[in-house]
Design a protein around this motif. Structure first.
Motif, PDB file in Angstrom:
ATOM      1  N   ILE A  64       0.837  -1.209   0.000  1.00 56.46           N
ATOM      2  CA  ILE A  64       0.000   0.000   0.000  1.00 56.46           C
ATOM      3  C   ILE A  64       0.871   1.258   0.000  1.00 56.46           C
ATOM      4  CG2 ILE A  64      -1.634   1.346   1.384  1.00 56.46           C
ATOM      5  CD1 ILE A  64      -2.843  -1.386   2.260  1.00 56.46           C
ATOM      6  N   LEU A  65       1.863   1.307   0.892  1.00 59.05           N
ATOM      7  CA  LEU A  65       2.719   2.491   0.950  1.00 59.05           C
ATOM      8  C   LEU A  65       3.595   2.616  -0.289  1.00 59.05           C
ATOM      9  CD1 LEU A  65       3.765   2.603   4.713  1.00 59.05           C
ATOM     10  CD2 LEU A  65       1.977   3.900   3.543  1.00 59.05           C
ATOM     11  N   GLY A  66       4.039   1.510  -0.863  1.00 60.35           N
ATOM     12  CA  GLY A  66       4.819   1.561  -2.093  1.00 60.35           C
ATOM     13  C   GLY A  66       4.038   2.166  -3.244  1.00 60.35           C
ATOM     14  N   VAL A  67       2.759   1.797  -3.350  1.00 62.51           N
ATOM     15  CA  VAL A  67       1.907   2.367  -4.397  1.00 62.51           C
ATOM     16  C   VAL A  67       1.707   3.859  -4.148  1.00 62.51           C
ATOM     17  CG1 VAL A  67      -0.430   2.362  -5.365  1.00 62.51           C
ATOM     18  CG2 VAL A  67       0.747   0.196  -4.942  1.00 62.51           C
ATOM     19  N   VAL A  72       2.395   9.494  -5.551  1.00 62.66           N
ATOM     20  CA  VAL A  72       2.809  10.811  -5.045  1.00 62.66           C
ATOM     21  C   VAL A  72       4.332  10.794  -5.165  1.00 62.66           C
ATOM     22  CG1 VAL A  72       2.909  12.307  -3.017  1.00 62.66           C
ATOM     23  CG2 VAL A  72       0.933  10.815  -3.370  1.00 62.66           C
ATOM     24  N   PRO A  73       4.905  11.598  -5.974  1.00 62.73           N
ATOM     25  CA  PRO A  73       6.327  11.403  -6.279  1.00 62.73           C
ATOM     26  C   PRO A  73       7.268  11.702  -5.108  1.00 62.73           C
ATOM     27  CG  PRO A  73       5.525  13.394  -7.319  1.00 62.73           C
ATOM     28  CD  PRO A  73       4.346  12.728  -6.699  1.00 62.73           C
ATOM     29  N   LEU A  74       7.217  10.834  -4.092  1.00 61.53           N
ATOM     30  CA  LEU A  74       8.167  10.955  -2.992  1.00 61.53           C
ATOM     31  C   LEU A  74       9.510  10.397  -3.436  1.00 61.53           C
ATOM     32  CD1 LEU A  74       6.190   9.965   0.195  1.00 61.53           C
ATOM     33  CD2 LEU A  74       7.364  12.107  -0.207  1.00 61.53           C
ATOM     34  N   LYS A  75      10.573  11.008  -2.936  1.00 57.71           N
ATOM     35  CA  LYS A  75      11.912  10.575  -3.323  1.00 57.71           C
ATOM     36  C   LYS A  75      12.808  10.513  -2.100  1.00 57.71           C
ATOM     37  CE  LYS A  75      11.949  12.835  -7.838  1.00 57.71           C
ATOM     38  NZ  LYS A  75      12.660  13.797  -8.669  1.00 57.71           N
ATOM     39  N   GLY A  76      13.812   9.669  -2.188  1.00 55.21           N
ATOM     40  CA  GLY A  76      14.936   9.681  -1.275  1.00 55.21           C
ATOM     41  C   GLY A  76      14.682   9.254   0.154  1.00 55.21           C
ATOM     42  N   PHE A  77      15.526   9.809   1.015  1.00 55.38           N
ATOM     43  CA  PHE A  77      15.554   9.411   2.420  1.00 55.38           C
ATOM     44  C   PHE A  77      14.242   9.715   3.128  1.00 55.38           C
ATOM     45  CE2 PHE A  77      16.498  10.257   6.894  1.00 55.38           C
ATOM     46  CZ  PHE A  77      16.970   9.011   7.261  1.00 55.38           C
ATOM     47  N   VAL A  78      13.584  10.800   2.766  1.00 54.78           N
ATOM     48  CA  VAL A  78      12.317  11.165   3.414  1.00 54.78           C
ATOM     49  C   VAL A  78      11.286  10.050   3.218  1.00 54.78           C
ATOM     50  CG1 VAL A  78      10.405  12.814   3.399  1.00 54.78           C
ATOM     51  CG2 VAL A  78      12.751  13.628   3.201  1.00 54.78           C
ATOM     52  N   GLY A  79      11.166   9.533   2.012  1.00 54.86           N
ATOM     53  CA  GLY A  79      10.226   8.450   1.742  1.00 54.86           C
ATOM     54  C   GLY A  79      10.555   7.190   2.524  1.00 54.86           C
ATOM     55  N   ILE A  80      11.831   6.857   2.596  1.00 52.34           N
ATOM     56  CA  ILE A  80      12.248   5.664   3.338  1.00 52.34           C
ATOM     57  C   ILE A  80      11.999   5.848   4.830  1.00 52.34           C
ATOM     58  CG2 ILE A  80      14.261   4.283   3.999  1.00 52.34           C
ATOM     59  CD1 ILE A  80      15.325   4.760   1.145  1.00 52.34           C
ATOM     60  N   VAL A 127       7.950  -2.071  -5.130  1.00 52.67           N
ATOM     61  CA  VAL A 127       6.667  -1.503  -5.552  1.00 52.67           C
ATOM     62  C   VAL A 127       6.811  -0.004  -5.780  1.00 52.67           C
ATOM     63  CG1 VAL A 127       4.272  -1.087  -4.829  1.00 52.67           C
ATOM     64  CG2 VAL A 127       5.326  -3.313  -4.430  1.00 52.67           C
ATOM     65  N   TRP A 128       7.514   0.677  -4.903  1.00 51.09           N
ATOM     66  CA  TRP A 128       7.718   2.119  -5.020  1.00 51.09           C
ATOM     67  C   TRP A 128       8.429   2.462  -6.334  1.00 51.09           C
ATOM     68  CZ3 TRP A 128      11.552   5.093  -1.368  1.00 51.09           C
ATOM     69  CH2 TRP A 128      11.459   6.468  -1.580  1.00 51.09           C
ATOM     70  N   ILE A 129       9.506   1.735  -6.608  1.00 48.30           N
ATOM     71  CA  ILE A 129      10.285   2.001  -7.820  1.00 48.30           C
ATOM     72  C   ILE A 129       9.463   1.708  -9.076  1.00 48.30           C
ATOM     73  CG2 ILE A 129      12.277   1.201  -9.164  1.00 48.30           C
ATOM     74  CD1 ILE A 129      13.710   0.845  -6.395  1.00 48.30           C
ATOM     75  N   ILE A 130       8.746   0.610  -9.084  1.00 49.74           N
ATOM     76  CA  ILE A 130       7.943   0.248 -10.256  1.00 49.74           C
ATOM     77  C   ILE A 130       6.870   1.306 -10.527  1.00 49.74           C
ATOM     78  CG2 ILE A 130       6.211  -1.388 -11.115  1.00 49.74           C
ATOM     79  CD1 ILE A 130       7.943  -3.608  -9.865  1.00 49.74           C
ATOM     80  N   TYR A 132       6.691   4.450  -9.354  1.00 51.33           N
ATOM     81  CA  TYR A 132       7.287   5.752  -9.637  1.00 51.33           C
ATOM     82  C   TYR A 132       7.784   5.812 -11.083  1.00 51.33           C
ATOM     83  CZ  TYR A 132      10.057   9.974  -9.250  1.00 51.33           C
ATOM     84  OH  TYR A 132      10.564  11.233  -9.434  1.00 51.33           O
ATOM     85  N   THR A 133       8.477   4.765 -11.513  1.00 49.92           N
ATOM     86  CA  THR A 133       9.000   4.716 -12.872  1.00 49.92           C
ATOM     87  C   THR A 133       7.879   4.684 -13.908  1.00 49.92           C
ATOM     88  OG1 THR A 133      10.933   3.525 -12.035  1.00 49.92           O
ATOM     89  CG2 THR A 133      10.563   3.457 -14.409  1.00 49.92           C
ATOM     90  N   ALA A 134       6.835   3.914 -13.637  1.00 55.06           N
ATOM     91  CA  ALA A 134       5.737   3.788 -14.587  1.00 55.06           C
ATOM     92  C   ALA A 134       4.953   5.086 -14.750  1.00 55.06           C
ATOM     93  CB  ALA A 134       4.802   2.676 -14.158  1.00 55.06           C
ATOM     94  N   ILE A 135       4.814   5.835 -13.677  1.00 55.63           N
ATOM     95  CA  ILE A 135       3.973   7.035 -13.712  1.00 55.63           C
ATOM     96  C   ILE A 135       4.774   8.289 -14.051  1.00 55.63           C
ATOM     97  CG2 ILE A 135       2.501   8.544 -12.327  1.00 55.63           C
ATOM     98  CD1 ILE A 135       1.581   6.018 -10.850  1.00 55.63           C
ATOM     99  N   HIS A 136       5.972   8.443 -13.504  1.00 55.57           N
ATOM    100  CA  HIS A 136       6.696   9.703 -13.598  1.00 55.57           C
ATOM    101  C   HIS A 136       7.909   9.660 -14.533  1.00 55.57           C
ATOM    102  CE1 HIS A 136       4.228  11.169 -10.351  1.00 55.57           C
ATOM    103  NE2 HIS A 136       4.512  10.072  -9.674  1.00 55.57           N
ATOM    104  N   TYR A 137       8.115   8.569 -15.227  1.00 61.39           N
ATOM    105  CA  TYR A 137       9.260   8.489 -16.131  1.00 61.39           C
ATOM    106  C   TYR A 137       8.958   9.259 -17.407  1.00 61.39           C
ATOM    107  CZ  TYR A 137      13.101   6.517 -18.767  1.00 61.39           C
ATOM    108  OH  TYR A 137      14.248   6.356 -19.489  1.00 61.39           O
ATOM    109  N   ASP A 138       9.870  10.169 -17.771  1.00 61.44           N
ATOM    110  CA  ASP A 138       9.671  10.990 -18.982  1.00 61.44           C
ATOM    111  C   ASP A 138      10.393  10.414 -20.168  1.00 61.44           C
ATOM    112  OD1 ASP A 138       8.099  12.729 -17.632  1.00 61.44           O
ATOM    113  OD2 ASP A 138       9.760  14.055 -17.089  1.00 61.44           O
TER     114      ASP A 138
END
Length: 138
Positions: A64-67, A72-80, A127-130, A132-138
């Motif tokens: 759930i949190l990974g999705v 929501v494009p969280l990144k880095g240490f804050v997300g972890i 899940v987070w990487i998949i 994030y990459t699927a939605i926000h990859y340009d």
């Protein structure tokens, strides 16, 4: 082939009725475990059952949190860091306040807090990487 009835013999200790449920896919047994998991202050005779519930709740939280983190494009240490706090905090509240178990029977609060944590962390990252990459990859 007389009309006499056979006397029912008790089951030997090795053929416990729960073993038959597991052979059938464990449907009735699984339902009772999740039923106890969702009821407050349940009695847990089998410690492994409760540890399994903790483990699988962590995996559900990780997905759930990974999705959410991926959408929501969280990144880095804050997300972890937020994941670690939510994951540990929710499970701590679950076993200490909702289930009200004696932590010492399971090796202490720390043992319950870290049960299945690394597996859920790895699942969360995947899940987070998949997402994030699927939605926000340009």
């Amino acid at each position: 082939m007389s009309g006499a009835r056979r006397k029912e013999e008790p089951l030997p200790p090795s053929s416990h009725p729960q073993q038959h449920l597991v052979a059938n896919g464990g449907g009735a047994l699984r339902g009772s475990v999740w039923g106890k998991a969702l009821r407050s202050d349940s009695a847990w005779e089998d410690k492994d059952e409760f540890l399994d519930v903790i483990y699988w709740f962590r995996q559900i939280i990780a997905v759930i949190l990974g999705v959410i983190w991926g959408v929501v494009p969280l990144k880095g240490f804050v997300g972890i860091a937020i994941f670690c706090l939510i994951n540990a905090g929710v499970l701590y509240l679950y076993f200490s306040s909702f289930q009200q178990i004696d932590e010492e029977e399971y090796g202490g609060t720390w043992e319950l807090t870290k049960e299945g944590f690394m597996t859920s962390f790895a699942l969360f990252l995947v899940v987070w990487i998949i997402f994030y990459t699927a939605i926000h990859y340009d």
